[in-house]
Enzyme design. Structure first.
Site, PDB file in Angstrom:
ATOM      1  N   TYR A 107      -8.259 -20.145  -7.366  1.00 57.26           N
ATOM      2  CA  TYR A 107      -7.234 -20.763  -6.521  1.00 57.26           C
ATOM      3  C   TYR A 107      -5.866 -20.137  -6.801  1.00 57.26           C
ATOM      4  O   TYR A 107      -5.436 -20.065  -7.946  1.00 57.26           O
ATOM      5  CB  TYR A 107      -7.192 -22.266  -6.796  1.00 57.26           C
ATOM      6  CG  TYR A 107      -6.089 -22.996  -6.088  1.00 57.26           C
ATOM      7  CD1 TYR A 107      -5.976 -22.937  -4.700  1.00 57.26           C
ATOM      8  CD2 TYR A 107      -5.147 -23.752  -6.791  1.00 57.26           C
ATOM      9  CE1 TYR A 107      -4.957 -23.604  -4.031  1.00 57.26           C
ATOM     10  CE2 TYR A 107      -4.142 -24.433  -6.125  1.00 57.26           C
ATOM     11  CZ  TYR A 107      -4.046 -24.352  -4.747  1.00 57.26           C
ATOM     12  OH  TYR A 107      -3.031 -25.006  -4.089  1.00 57.26           O
ATOM     13  N   ALA A 108      -5.210 -19.662  -5.754  1.00 57.44           N
ATOM     14  CA  ALA A 108      -3.873 -19.072  -5.903  1.00 57.44           C
ATOM     15  C   ALA A 108      -2.858 -20.060  -5.307  1.00 57.44           C
ATOM     16  O   ALA A 108      -2.654 -20.108  -4.094  1.00 57.44           O
ATOM     17  CB  ALA A 108      -3.813 -17.721  -5.187  1.00 57.44           C
ATOM     18  N   ASP A 128      -7.052  -2.381   2.790  1.00 56.96           N
ATOM     19  CA  ASP A 128      -6.267  -3.295   3.620  1.00 56.96           C
ATOM     20  C   ASP A 128      -5.172  -4.001   2.813  1.00 56.96           C
ATOM     21  O   ASP A 128      -5.011  -5.211   2.887  1.00 56.96           O
ATOM     22  CB  ASP A 128      -7.219  -4.327   4.257  1.00 56.96           C
ATOM     23  CG  ASP A 128      -6.644  -4.946   5.522  1.00 56.96           C
ATOM     24  OD1 ASP A 128      -5.673  -4.389   6.079  1.00 56.96           O
ATOM     25  OD2 ASP A 128      -7.150  -5.996   5.941  1.00 56.96           O
TER      26      ASP A 128
HETATM   27  P1  ATP Z   1     -10.494 -13.225   7.010  1.00 56.68           P
HETATM   28  O1  ATP Z   1     -10.430 -13.002   5.539  1.00 56.68           O
HETATM   29  O2  ATP Z   1     -11.700 -14.015   7.427  1.00 56.68           O
HETATM   30  O3  ATP Z   1     -10.280 -12.019   7.818  1.00 56.68           O
HETATM   31  P2  ATP Z   1      -7.905 -14.366   6.767  1.00 56.68           P
HETATM   32  O4  ATP Z   1      -7.591 -13.311   5.788  1.00 56.68           O
HETATM   33  O5  ATP Z   1      -6.963 -14.569   7.877  1.00 56.68           O
HETATM   34  O6  ATP Z   1      -9.307 -14.180   7.389  1.00 56.68           O
HETATM   35  P3  ATP Z   1      -8.718 -16.206   4.744  1.00 56.68           P
HETATM   36  O7  ATP Z   1      -8.813 -15.153   3.724  1.00 56.68           O
HETATM   37  O8  ATP Z   1      -9.948 -16.914   5.163  1.00 56.68           O
HETATM   38  O9  ATP Z   1      -8.003 -15.729   6.045  1.00 56.68           O
HETATM   39  O10 ATP Z   1      -7.694 -17.284   4.252  1.00 56.68           O
HETATM   40  C1  ATP Z   1      -7.004 -18.127   5.120  1.00 56.68           C
HETATM   41  C2  ATP Z   1      -5.802 -18.699   4.377  1.00 56.68           C
HETATM   42  O11 ATP Z   1      -6.237 -19.524   3.311  1.00 56.68           O
HETATM   43  C3  ATP Z   1      -4.933 -17.641   3.772  1.00 56.68           C
HETATM   44  O12 ATP Z   1      -3.879 -17.414   4.627  1.00 56.68           O
HETATM   45  C4  ATP Z   1      -4.437 -18.237   2.468  1.00 56.68           C
HETATM   46  O13 ATP Z   1      -3.171 -18.811   2.662  1.00 56.68           O
HETATM   47  C5  ATP Z   1      -5.432 -19.338   2.174  1.00 56.68           C
HETATM   48  N1  ATP Z   1      -6.285 -18.940   1.055  1.00 56.68           N
HETATM   49  C6  ATP Z   1      -7.411 -18.192   1.122  1.00 56.68           C
HETATM   50  N2  ATP Z   1      -7.957 -18.027  -0.098  1.00 56.68           N
HETATM   51  C7  ATP Z   1      -7.163 -18.696  -0.962  1.00 56.68           C
HETATM   52  C8  ATP Z   1      -7.172 -18.890  -2.391  1.00 56.68           C
HETATM   53  N3  ATP Z   1      -8.122 -18.367  -3.143  1.00 56.68           N
HETATM   54  N4  ATP Z   1      -6.179 -19.623  -2.948  1.00 56.68           N
HETATM   55  C9  ATP Z   1      -5.211 -20.137  -2.171  1.00 56.68           C
HETATM   56  N5  ATP Z   1      -5.133 -19.983  -0.833  1.00 56.68           N
HETATM   57  C10 ATP Z   1      -6.090 -19.278  -0.232  1.00 56.68           C
END
Ligand code: ATP
Ligand code: MG
Length: 243
Positions: free
Chosen positions: A96-97, A140
């Site tokens: 978790y970030a 990326d």
């Molecule tokens: P994808 O990875 O499917 O292309 P994405 O990059 O837009 O899509 P996700 O990586 O699914 O989105 O994450 C969506 C949102 O959730 C992020 O914008 C981030 O703010 C939050 N998030 C994702 N993973 C974490 C994490 N490990 N800790 C905190 N916030 C997170």
């Protein structure tokens, strides 16, 4: 953290967690904060819709990339702690970030002070050096894929998923990619240079209107450096354009 390896626990399910609020939405599903019931460990659960993964032909590739990320161990790379499948979802258990995306921090502050930016850039450079030694390329690097934890440490996320990303962000891609040439891990260093520029100025260096014009600018590595940048920052940004 080191001993917390859920990858080998097949009986894990959503029931193993107290699921909290939704913290984000991605291309394939939603992300929730959650607490593992037995040890109170706080994680992020990313629920990916299997139906959508199949529809977009991304299932096998996702599995492959997940295997790569699960084997990476670096303080500046978001840990993939485990994964399992339940009903309609493929679920990733992620470190978790707490402070979320660097992108959001930039939106708030416009640009960062050189001291703060240099700390982030150094952390990303360390993480890239680590993955490149393992012959892995991220492909990326951009503020949307960089998360920040409670201690203000960078966590590179969305590892190697660029393959699935339909709308790749033009701003951060390198001349080799623009020109359709063969490329290697140095494309991450190019993106790191673009990122450094973005953190220090609030904008990206290649911002022509229209794809073709931006492509041309990238291919020629044509950009201007604003006056407020230090000589050291300019040197660092320019160094990635000369391989
Ligand atoms: P994808 O990875 O499917 O292309 P994405 O990059 O837009 O899509 P996700 O990586 O699914 O989105 O994450 C969506 C949102 O959730 C992020 O914008 C981030 O703010 C939050 N998030 C994702 N993973 C974490 C994490 N490990 N800790 C905190 N916030 C997170
Ligand atoms: Mg993401």
């Amino acid at each position: 953290m080191a001993n917390y390896n859920l990858c080998r626990v097949p009986q894990i399910s959503l029931n193993s967690f107290d699921i909290g609020c939704n913290i984000g939405k991605g291309g394939f599903g939603k992300v929730y904060i959650a607490r593992e019931k037995t040890n109170s460990y706080i994680v992020a659960l990313k629920l990916l819709s299997i139906e959508q993964l199949i529809k977009e032909n991304a299932e096998e590739q996702l599995r492959h990339e997940v295997e790569i990320q699960a084997n990476l161990r670096h303080p500046n790379i978001l840990r993939l702690l485990g994964y399992f499948q339940q009903s309609m979802y493929f679920i990733l258990i992620l470190e978790y970030a707490a402070k979320g995306e660097l992108y959001k921090q930039l939106l708030k502050s416009g640009r960062l002070k050189e001291k703060k930016a240099s700390r982030y850039i150094a952390q990303i450079a360390e993480a890239l050096s680590y993955i490149h030694q393992k012959h892995v390329i991220h492909r990326d690097i951009k503020p949307e894929n960089l998360l920040i934890d409670l201690n203000d440490e960078i966590k590179i996320a969305d590892f190697g998923w660029s393959v699935h990303t339909k709308k790749s962000t033009l701003d951060y891609i390198s001349p080799e990619i623009v020109e359709g040439k063969e490329h290697d891990e140095r494309i991450d260093l190019w993106s790191l240079g673009v990122l450094c520029y973005k953190l220090l100025t609030g904008t990206t260096p290649f911002e022509e209107t229209g794809r073709t014009a931006t492509y041309k600018q990238i291919a020629k590595a044509e950009f201007t450096l604003p006056d407020h940048l230090s000589v050291e920052a300019c040197d660092l940004i320019c160094s990635v354009t000369v391989f």
